[in-house]
Write a protein that holds these residues in place. Structure first.
Motif, PDB file in Angstrom:
ATOM      1  N   MET A   1      15.399  -0.511  -1.107  1.00 48.20           N
ATOM      2  CA  MET A   1      14.886  -0.783   0.240  1.00 48.20           C
ATOM      3  C   MET A   1      13.376  -0.972   0.182  1.00 48.20           C
ATOM      4  O   MET A   1      12.654  -0.186  -0.416  1.00 48.20           O
ATOM      5  CB  MET A   1      15.235   0.378   1.181  1.00 48.20           C
ATOM      6  CG  MET A   1      14.785   0.152   2.616  1.00 48.20           C
ATOM      7  SD  MET A   1      15.342   1.498   3.709  1.00 48.20           S
ATOM      8  CE  MET A   1      14.629   0.961   5.263  1.00 48.20           C
ATOM      9  N   ALA A   2      12.894  -2.062   0.792  1.00 45.45           N
ATOM     10  CA  ALA A   2      11.474  -2.364   0.752  1.00 45.45           C
ATOM     11  C   ALA A   2      10.678  -1.334   1.552  1.00 45.45           C
ATOM     12  O   ALA A   2      11.148  -0.804   2.561  1.00 45.45           O
ATOM     13  CB  ALA A   2      11.221  -3.759   1.317  1.00 45.45           C
ATOM     14  N   GLU A   3       9.469  -1.063   1.063  1.00 40.26           N
ATOM     15  CA  GLU A   3       8.595  -0.113   1.751  1.00 40.26           C
ATOM     16  C   GLU A   3       8.149  -0.695   3.083  1.00 40.26           C
ATOM     17  O   GLU A   3       7.822  -1.880   3.198  1.00 40.26           O
ATOM     18  CB  GLU A   3       7.378   0.169   0.875  1.00 40.26           C
ATOM     19  CG  GLU A   3       6.401   1.156   1.491  1.00 40.26           C
ATOM     20  CD  GLU A   3       5.158   1.343   0.635  1.00 40.26           C
ATOM     21  OE1 GLU A   3       4.288   2.140   1.036  1.00 40.26           O
ATOM     22  OE2 GLU A   3       5.056   0.675  -0.409  1.00 40.26           O
ATOM     23  N   ALA A   4       8.164   0.140   4.116  1.00 42.85           N
ATOM     24  CA  ALA A   4       7.736  -0.312   5.438  1.00 42.85           C
ATOM     25  C   ALA A   4       6.254  -0.657   5.407  1.00 42.85           C
ATOM     26  O   ALA A   4       5.438   0.014   4.757  1.00 42.85           O
ATOM     27  CB  ALA A   4       8.000   0.775   6.470  1.00 42.85           C
ATOM     28  N   ILE A   5       5.890  -1.723   6.109  1.00 46.13           N
ATOM     29  CA  ILE A   5       4.500  -2.147   6.178  1.00 46.13           C
ATOM     30  C   ILE A   5       3.798  -1.348   7.266  1.00 46.13           C
ATOM     31  O   ILE A   5       4.165  -1.417   8.437  1.00 46.13           O
ATOM     32  CB  ILE A   5       4.397  -3.659   6.466  1.00 46.13           C
ATOM     33  CG1 ILE A   5       5.005  -4.441   5.301  1.00 46.13           C
ATOM     34  CG2 ILE A   5       2.944  -4.074   6.681  1.00 46.13           C
ATOM     35  CD1 ILE A   5       5.051  -5.937   5.519  1.00 46.13           C
ATOM     36  N   PHE A 214      -1.791 -13.343   2.638  1.00 44.01           N
ATOM     37  CA  PHE A 214      -0.863 -12.731   3.591  1.00 44.01           C
ATOM     38  C   PHE A 214       0.541 -12.528   3.020  1.00 44.01           C
ATOM     39  O   PHE A 214       1.403 -12.006   3.702  1.00 44.01           O
ATOM     40  CB  PHE A 214      -0.753 -13.605   4.850  1.00 44.01           C
ATOM     41  CG  PHE A 214      -1.897 -13.461   5.803  1.00 44.01           C
ATOM     42  CD1 PHE A 214      -2.694 -12.326   5.819  1.00 44.01           C
ATOM     43  CD2 PHE A 214      -2.201 -14.480   6.709  1.00 44.01           C
ATOM     44  CE1 PHE A 214      -3.759 -12.202   6.698  1.00 44.01           C
ATOM     45  CE2 PHE A 214      -3.261 -14.363   7.597  1.00 44.01           C
ATOM     46  CZ  PHE A 214      -4.035 -13.220   7.584  1.00 44.01           C
ATOM     47  N   TRP A 215       0.779 -12.976   1.790  1.00 40.17           N
ATOM     48  CA  TRP A 215       2.136 -12.884   1.250  1.00 40.17           C
ATOM     49  C   TRP A 215       2.629 -11.448   1.152  1.00 40.17           C
ATOM     50  O   TRP A 215       3.821 -11.188   1.234  1.00 40.17           O
ATOM     51  CB  TRP A 215       2.197 -13.560  -0.116  1.00 40.17           C
ATOM     52  CG  TRP A 215       2.208 -15.059  -0.009  1.00 40.17           C
ATOM     53  CD1 TRP A 215       2.060 -15.803   1.131  1.00 40.17           C
ATOM     54  CD2 TRP A 215       2.350 -15.991  -1.074  1.00 40.17           C
ATOM     55  NE1 TRP A 215       2.102 -17.135   0.854  1.00 40.17           N
ATOM     56  CE2 TRP A 215       2.277 -17.297  -0.500  1.00 40.17           C
ATOM     57  CE3 TRP A 215       2.526 -15.877  -2.447  1.00 40.17           C
ATOM     58  CZ2 TRP A 215       2.384 -18.460  -1.262  1.00 40.17           C
ATOM     59  CZ3 TRP A 215       2.628 -17.048  -3.212  1.00 40.17           C
ATOM     60  CH2 TRP A 215       2.564 -18.310  -2.625  1.00 40.17           C
ATOM     61  N   ALA A 216       1.697 -10.519   0.985  1.00 46.23           N
ATOM     62  CA  ALA A 216       2.098  -9.109   0.917  1.00 46.23           C
ATOM     63  C   ALA A 216       2.653  -8.627   2.254  1.00 46.23           C
ATOM     64  O   ALA A 216       3.328  -7.596   2.319  1.00 46.23           O
ATOM     65  CB  ALA A 216       0.911  -8.240   0.507  1.00 46.23           C
ATOM     66  N   LEU A 217       2.379  -9.375   3.325  1.00 43.37           N
ATOM     67  CA  LEU A 217       2.857  -9.014   4.663  1.00 43.37           C
ATOM     68  C   LEU A 217       3.992  -9.938   5.099  1.00 43.37           C
ATOM     69  O   LEU A 217       4.199 -10.163   6.295  1.00 43.37           O
ATOM     70  CB  LEU A 217       1.711  -9.104   5.678  1.00 43.37           C
ATOM     71  CG  LEU A 217       0.445  -8.312   5.363  1.00 43.37           C
ATOM     72  CD1 LEU A 217      -0.625  -8.580   6.417  1.00 43.37           C
ATOM     73  CD2 LEU A 217       0.738  -6.818   5.269  1.00 43.37           C
TER      74      LEU A 217
END
Length: 272
Positions: A1-5, A214-217
């Motif tokens: 599961m991806a870490e929440a931003i 912005f790709w990290a977001l």
């Protein structure tokens, strides 16, 4: 599961972005005919003056940054200039993935470039209204990502109080922000070192590089203002998708600027 931003992730991406828009906007302002900044309209006719000088005086009345015509504009008029002139250019950059039609919908490229274009124009408008960097970060977070960022967090790594470890962490945070900003403006810096003015290709490349920041977001990019559904539908068609993507980005830009103006009206006084 991806870490929440988190809000901190958003600020970490936005602070270098906002700092990098300074050199990009400077390049836009400087992309003009030589001599305009020293010219002024309305001078009395002088037969001794050269044709070139009279030409420069005439062009100085054109409303572009750095001219006397620009200085005579109201803030609202400058806002509209950034929206229509620069907004068109950034919309073209963001629309390029539209050539691939529906295929581009699977990639974060267009949303990233579109968010970068919106952020660039919003920072230009924020500058006309005198907003400092932390408030530009909060403005972009609100319009692009629907986030209400705490002012202290938007101010970035700061303070010398606390333990040696705390101070070291602040220094590392500042250094990393400097490195990210330098990467985003590397091409513009290289152009300046050569003593050349940035052309359309360099400025367009800078917008693409801002978008990559912005790709990290990626999971948040869908929150940015979007264009009309009809234009988005056309953008899914291969080849002609470019036209739909461009119209969608222009529509989205207008919405972003409208939201930005409302934010500035609510928060601008406290920012100053």
């Amino acid at each position: 599961m991806a870490e929440a931003i988190t809000d901190r992730h958003v600020v970490t991406a936005l602070r270098p972005f906002v700092r990098a828009t300074g050199p990009v906007l400077d390049a836009v302002r400087e992309a003009r005919l030589p001599g305009l900044r020293d010219s002024a309209p309305g001078r009395a006719a002088d037969p001794a003056r050269t044709v070139a000088r009279r030409f420069l005086d005439r062009v100085a009345a054109i409303r572009v940054p750095g001219t006397a015509g620009w200085a005579a504009m109201t803030v609202a008029q400058r806002d509209r200039w950034w929206l229509h002139r620069v907004g068109r250019a950034t919309a073209l950059v963001a629309a390029v993935p539209g050539l691939g039609g529906a295929l581009s919908a699977w990639l974060p490229v267009r949303d990233a470039a579109g968010a970068a274009g919106q952020g660039l124009v919003l920072c230009a408008i924020a500058g006309e209204h005198g907003l400092p960097l932390p408030d530009r970060v909060r403005l972009l977070a609100a319009v692009l990502f629907e986030r209400d960022i705490d002012p202290q967090l938007a101010a970035g790594p700061r303070g010398a109080a606390g333990t040696a470890g705390d101070r070291s962490g602040v220094a590392e945070g500042r250094a990393e922000e400097e490195r990210r900003t330098a990467r985003l403006t590397a091409d513009l810096a290289a152009t300046r070192r050569r003593g050349a003015r940035a052309g359309v290709a360099v400025i367009g490349g800078a917008v693409w590089k801002l978008g990559r920041g912005f790709w990290a977001l990626e999971d948040e990019l869908g929150k940015r203002p979007q264009g009309r559904l009809l234009y988005q539908a056309i953008s899914m068609i291969p080849l002609v998708g470019f036209l739909g993507a461009y119209l969608a980005e222009r529509s989205a830009m207008r919405r972003a600027v409208k939201l930005g103006r409302k934010w500035i009206e609510r928060h601008g006084a406290e920012a100053r």
